[in-house]
Write a protein that holds these residues in place. Structure first.
Motif, mmCIF file in Angstrom:
data_model
loop_
_atom_site.group_PDB
_atom_site.id
_atom_site.type_symbol
_atom_site.label_atom_id
_atom_site.label_comp_id
_atom_site.label_asym_id
_atom_site.label_seq_id
_atom_site.Cartn_x
_atom_site.Cartn_y
_atom_site.Cartn_z
ATOM 1 N N LEU A 96 0.765 -1.303 0.077
ATOM 2 C CA LEU A 96 0.109 0.061 0.017
ATOM 3 C C LEU A 96 0.838 1.292 0.281
ATOM 4 C CD1 LEU A 96 -2.569 -0.714 2.933
ATOM 5 C CD2 LEU A 96 -2.847 -1.264 0.546
ATOM 6 N N PHE A 97 0.397 2.102 -0.418
ATOM 7 C CA PHE A 97 1.021 3.576 -0.493
ATOM 8 C C PHE A 97 -0.120 4.448 -0.272
ATOM 9 C CE2 PHE A 97 2.337 7.682 -2.534
ATOM 10 C CZ PHE A 97 3.801 7.727 -1.994
ATOM 11 N N ALA A 98 -0.007 5.524 0.729
ATOM 12 C CA ALA A 98 -1.253 5.943 1.459
ATOM 13 C C ALA A 98 -0.867 7.745 1.562
ATOM 14 C CB ALA A 98 -1.656 5.693 2.716
ATOM 15 N N THR A 99 -1.672 8.601 1.977
ATOM 16 C CA THR A 99 -1.335 9.943 2.431
ATOM 17 C C THR A 99 -2.013 10.090 3.624
ATOM 18 O OG1 THR A 99 -1.205 12.122 1.264
ATOM 19 C CG2 THR A 99 -3.261 10.814 1.054
ATOM 20 N N ARG A 100 -1.810 11.176 4.177
ATOM 21 C CA ARG A 100 -2.380 11.709 5.292
ATOM 22 C C ARG A 100 -3.641 12.484 5.107
ATOM 23 N NH1 ARG A 100 -0.874 15.703 9.860
ATOM 24 N NH2 ARG A 100 -1.879 14.814 11.522
ATOM 25 N N LEU A 101 -4.668 12.612 5.762
ATOM 26 C CA LEU A 101 -5.745 13.103 5.953
ATOM 27 C C LEU A 101 -6.396 13.100 7.098
ATOM 28 C CD1 LEU A 101 -8.092 14.710 4.184
ATOM 29 C CD2 LEU A 101 -9.279 12.640 4.099
ATOM 30 N N GLY A 102 -6.056 14.311 7.890
ATOM 31 C CA GLY A 102 -6.149 14.534 9.436
ATOM 32 C C GLY A 102 -5.400 13.327 10.060
ATOM 33 N N ASN A 103 -6.116 12.680 10.960
ATOM 34 C CA ASN A 103 -5.447 11.739 11.760
ATOM 35 C C ASN A 103 -5.436 10.420 11.130
ATOM 36 O OD1 ASN A 103 -4.153 13.500 13.463
ATOM 37 N ND2 ASN A 103 -5.902 13.136 15.099
ATOM 38 N N GLU A 104 -5.850 10.357 9.864
ATOM 39 C CA GLU A 104 -6.044 8.879 9.212
ATOM 40 C C GLU A 104 -5.037 8.961 7.905
ATOM 41 O OE1 GLU A 104 -10.887 7.948 9.640
ATOM 42 O OE2 GLU A 104 -10.268 9.425 8.132
ATOM 43 N N ALA A 105 -4.823 7.662 7.514
ATOM 44 C CA ALA A 105 -4.327 7.408 6.322
ATOM 45 C C ALA A 105 -5.306 7.117 5.251
ATOM 46 C CB ALA A 105 -3.157 6.299 6.292
ATOM 47 N N VAL A 106 -5.142 7.548 4.069
ATOM 48 C CA VAL A 106 -6.101 7.205 2.893
ATOM 49 C C VAL A 106 -5.132 6.670 1.797
ATOM 50 C CG1 VAL A 106 -7.506 8.105 1.208
ATOM 51 C CG2 VAL A 106 -7.343 9.275 3.337
ATOM 52 N N VAL A 107 -5.614 5.280 1.626
ATOM 53 C CA VAL A 107 -4.905 4.479 0.584
ATOM 54 C C VAL A 107 -5.107 5.302 -1.027
ATOM 55 C CG1 VAL A 107 -4.838 2.221 -0.653
ATOM 56 C CG2 VAL A 107 -5.330 2.592 1.805
ATOM 57 N N LEU A 108 -3.720 5.408 -1.467
ATOM 58 C CA LEU A 108 -3.791 5.912 -2.836
ATOM 59 C C LEU A 108 -3.378 4.870 -3.892
ATOM 60 C CD1 LEU A 108 -1.611 9.008 -2.226
ATOM 61 C CD2 LEU A 108 -4.131 8.962 -2.398
ATOM 62 N N VAL A 109 -2.575 3.907 -3.614
ATOM 63 C CA VAL A 109 -2.232 2.682 -4.398
ATOM 64 C C VAL A 109 -2.129 1.379 -3.459
ATOM 65 C CG1 VAL A 109 -0.615 1.786 -5.633
ATOM 66 C CG2 VAL A 109 -0.870 4.163 -5.899
ATOM 67 N N CYS A 110 -2.830 0.450 -4.193
ATOM 68 C CA CYS A 110 -2.851 -0.921 -3.573
ATOM 69 C C CYS A 110 -2.494 -1.919 -4.615
ATOM 70 C CB CYS A 110 -4.065 -1.284 -2.787
ATOM 71 S SG CYS A 110 -4.149 -3.031 -2.186
ATOM 72 N N LEU A 111 -1.103 -2.490 -4.506
ATOM 73 C CA LEU A 111 -0.816 -3.657 -5.390
ATOM 74 C C LEU A 111 -1.055 -4.944 -4.651
ATOM 75 C CD1 LEU A 111 2.451 -1.680 -6.599
ATOM 76 C CD2 LEU A 111 0.239 -1.768 -7.510
ATOM 77 N N ASP A 112 -1.811 -5.631 -5.262
ATOM 78 C CA ASP A 112 -2.030 -7.143 -4.607
ATOM 79 C C ASP A 112 -0.762 -7.974 -4.854
ATOM 80 O OD1 ASP A 112 -2.460 -9.132 -6.603
ATOM 81 O OD2 ASP A 112 -3.847 -7.797 -7.383
#
Length: 194
Positions: A63-79
């Motif tokens: 996974l590659f994510a970014t920060r949104l407030g106090n959460e991480a939001v997934v940008l990319v998921c490679l199975d």
């Protein structure tokens, strides 16, 4: 030869020479090209070949994510590419206190440095048996010290995760790279077993 290169760069608009000065500065054309390149090379496009290589090496969902407030939001998921795999859809929100991705992003913020005790008291720990404010604070301190965070089993889901921060040129954490794997992969094996 250098004089000619400087003259060519000046003629093409890549550099400017202010009147009455012996120095050069970046021209608007070169500055505009740099801005266009920066806009086209988002974190995802820069990181994608590396997270792809990581996934191919370890054969686990990456996974590659970014920060949104106090959460991480997934940008990319490679199975993982295995017959049975776990995926997180882009846009999936990963929350404190349980997500290693969210913890890694939050651990390096000024809020974590200044208000760790306060935030740890306010979080909801009802979904994770054995997880509390003291465990959360220990994990945040460990992430800052070791530059990774992990969870052997996230919310009794059968999944484990390990996350590492990705730093920008200004030493700010811009994303975590994470591996999702079956919790059994994260449990210690008896000595002598591989």
């Amino acid at each position: 030869n250098q004089d000619r290169d400087g003259y060519d760069a000046l003629q093409l608009g890549f550099v400017d020479k202010p009147e009455g000065q012996e120095t050069y500065r970046l021209g608007t054309k070169l500055f505009s090209l740099g801005q266009a390149a920066a806009e086209q090379n988002t974190h995802v496009s820069v990181a994608y070949p590396y997270i792809s290589e990581l996934r191919n090496e370890v054969h686990e969902t990456t996974l590659f994510a970014t920060r949104l407030g106090n959460e991480a939001v997934v940008l990319v998921c490679l199975d993982s590419g295995r017959a049975t795999t776990v995926v997180a859809r882009p846009g999936t929100r990963l929350s404190l206190p349980y997500s290693p991705s969210a913890r890694v992003l939050w651990a390096f913020t000024s809020e974590a440095r200044e208000r760790l005790n306060e935030v740890a008291r306010r979080l909801d720990y009802s979904d994770g048996p054995g997880f509390n404010a003291e465990v959360f604070k220990r994990k945040i301190r460990s992430a800052v010290k070791n530059f990774y965070d992990y969870e052997v089993e996230v919310r009794t889901s059968g999944l484990g995760a390990i996350s590492c921060p990705v730093f920008a040129h200004d030493n700010e954490v811009v994303a975590p790279v994470s591996l999702l794997l079956p919790a059994a992969c994260g449990t210690p094996r008896p000595s002598g077993q591989r």
